[in-house]
Design an enzyme around this catalytic site. Structure first.
Site, short mmCIF file in Angstrom:
data_model
loop_
_atom_site.label_atom_id
_atom_site.label_comp_id
_atom_site.label_asym_id
_atom_site.label_seq_id
_atom_site.Cartn_x
_atom_site.Cartn_y
_atom_site.Cartn_z
N GLY B 230 72.91 -2.69 17.67
CA GLY B 230 74.18 -2.30 18.29
C GLY B 230 75.00 -1.48 17.31
O GLY B 230 74.48 -0.56 16.68
N GLY B 233 73.67 -0.38 13.79
CA GLY B 233 72.60 0.57 13.55
C GLY B 233 71.21 0.00 13.78
O GLY B 233 71.00 -0.76 14.75
N GLY B 259 70.17 2.28 23.11
CA GLY B 259 68.84 1.78 22.79
C GLY B 259 67.75 2.69 23.33
O GLY B 259 66.73 2.94 22.67
N ASP B 260 67.96 3.21 24.53
CA ASP B 260 66.97 4.10 25.12
C ASP B 260 66.91 5.42 24.36
O ASP B 260 65.83 6.00 24.19
CB ASP B 260 67.30 4.34 26.60
CG ASP B 260 67.24 3.06 27.41
OD1 ASP B 260 66.50 2.13 27.01
OD2 ASP B 260 67.93 2.97 28.45
#
Lengths: 317, 317
Positions: B230, B233, B259-260
């Site tokens: 998150g 990093g 995240g994607d």
């Protein structure tokens, strides 16, 4: 064939959730998707009655294609004029205690797009037995739209049933349709709060016909006005007299679907040329059976047959 | 070409409502519809980076057609194997204070339908530079599905990046992909709560690598593990060593989309054969830029360039 005009169709999506976590992530227990908008409920009811029906309307985008697919799956004939905008969704979240609805706006419709619709409409009127005009107008179409379509139908000797609200209803009535079918809320919005109590008095009192007539005067031009009173049934002011129709057992359930079933039954009775008391018995019974069904536009045949014997129709003087 | 496998795509619908009337009727101010599901976010990010991409997956029904249309409008090449069930929608209601999400279940997929997908997948692997397998599995597909697809890719000498959760992640890792990319929640679910504090310690302390290694051991078989933390990093355990990458400015926003974007950047760096520290700088910057964008799968180029200079990458020993 009965033409059903649905200018602002919808794809109705309903999520059943056990207990909604507002502000969180929910995983609905069941998801139901079906063609929506009042006109499509009317068309599905007529189709279920075995009536030859044709839906005409405007549809666009991913959701418009979804509405067309959903009608095709239900074998309801439809011919939509394509529009550049996106047909709306209605999204309803049902949990144990309540229903929360999110209604997307309809697509903005251009004059050219509506002119395309009118060409198809004029062709379809040739040989039609009646036309039902039902539901809201999408953004971009004037309040006088239904009035124009009713005049076009009259020129082709096709009688019209109108079920909408607000200025579109008032102006549509002035164009002389065979029947307008407001509900009490819609009539009150046009005629003021006195109309409500006059039309739907306490159980031990008769409707106040003088006030009701004044209210119906807001719909001057219509050949007949049928007001749906929810659980209290129907009140009809026609050229042949005034009637009240009620189910003897209390009716609760889906009010929107019930009103659309009443519009379908009134169009059906009109096409069959039935006397008004029979039309109203049919309409009240179909409305009650549809209210009892979980989904608008659907009813159980046995509920309809049971309701037919449980409806009283009385002339009001 | 990078193949992006998206077995459980979605149509994401977002309604912005000023103040939600729970239990009432709401008319959203804006309605946004876009292709959703983690794999489609990855594909859109790669497409925005100018990478040749091909989405493979399963799609069905009205919503499946909507996903295909939405990808076509965004010029992202895709070939979905049709399924009889209905592709899912995710529906999010955003008001001033919070987001309420409703996630429909995906369609049940039969063995025959999945066999059809596999035939297309095997053909597409011929000449592919990498494959990204991303997101949840729809009902009907076994936990070992990603493992099988990774083995098929390995047989065609195509390296795989895996981003999923639970048993599908554990079994997929065992099949030896080039990279697995869990987030902290997903890793904690596999490795227990001690993993969280070891991997994301207070700001003044270094990650506890012994515990982190034990946690990463849950993903035994993967050639590299990159954990997204998150706002903190990334932490990477690779055959070449361990690194931590962080943006110096605090990053907040859309965690899913971030995240994607990291998964997309890792696949991009893998295909380009970049050293790990460069891959991680690219990934952390793209994640930060995507988190700052209002919509998953999108980022502003300037945000990405700014973030590139604001990312620190340090080797952890």
């Amino acid at each position: 064939v009965i033409i059903v005009v649905c200018l602002n169709p919808a794809l109705d999506v309903t999520h059943h959730v056990d207990a909604v976590d507002w502000g969180g992530v929910n995983r609905p227990r069941t998801v139901r998707t079906r063609p929506g908008g009042k006109g499509l409920n009317v068309a599905r009811t007529l189709h279920a009655l075995g009536v030859d029906v044709l839906v005409l309307g405007l549809a666009g985008g991913i959701t418009g294609a979804g509405v067309e697919t959903a009608l095709r799956e239900r074998c309801v004939p439809a011919a939509f004029t394509p529009v550049g905008g996106e047909t709306r969704r209605t999204f309803s979240v049902v949990d144990d205690s309540r229903v929360t609805a999110f209604y997307e706006p309809g697509p903005a419709v251009s004059e050219e797009e509506f002119a395309g619709f009118r060409r198809g409409y004029e062709q379809a009127l040739d040989g039609a037995a009646a036309v039902v005009l039902s539901g809201s107008l999408p953004p971009g179409l004037a309040d006088g739209t239904y009035a124009t379509l009713i005049e076009t139908a009259a020129a082709a000797a096709v009688p019209a049933v109108l079920d909408t609200h607000g200025e579109a209803l008032r102006r549509g009535a002035a164009a002389g349709p065979a029947i307008v079918k407001p509900n009490l809320t819609e009539l009150t919005a046009l005629a003021g709060p006195a109309a409500s109590s006059a039309l739907a008095p306490p159980a031990d009192r008769a409707p106040d016909l003088a006030t009701a007539a004044a209210a119906a005067g807001q719909l001057r031009g219509a050949q007949a006005v049928v007001v749906t009173l929810g659980p209290d049934g129907l009140l009809a002011a026609t050229g042949d007299g005034c009637w009240r129709a009620r189910a003897t057992a209390a009716v609760t359930g889906n009010a929107t679907g019930a009103g659309d079933a009443v519009a379908a039954a009134l169009a059906h009775g009109l096409v069959l040329g039935r006397p008004w008391d029979e039309r109203l018995r049919h309409a009240a019974a179909l409305g009650a059976a549809t209210a009892a069904a979980p989904v608008a536009g659907e009813f159980r045949r046995q509920d309809y047959l049971d309701a037919l014997t449980a409806v009283t129709v009385e002339e009001v003087r």
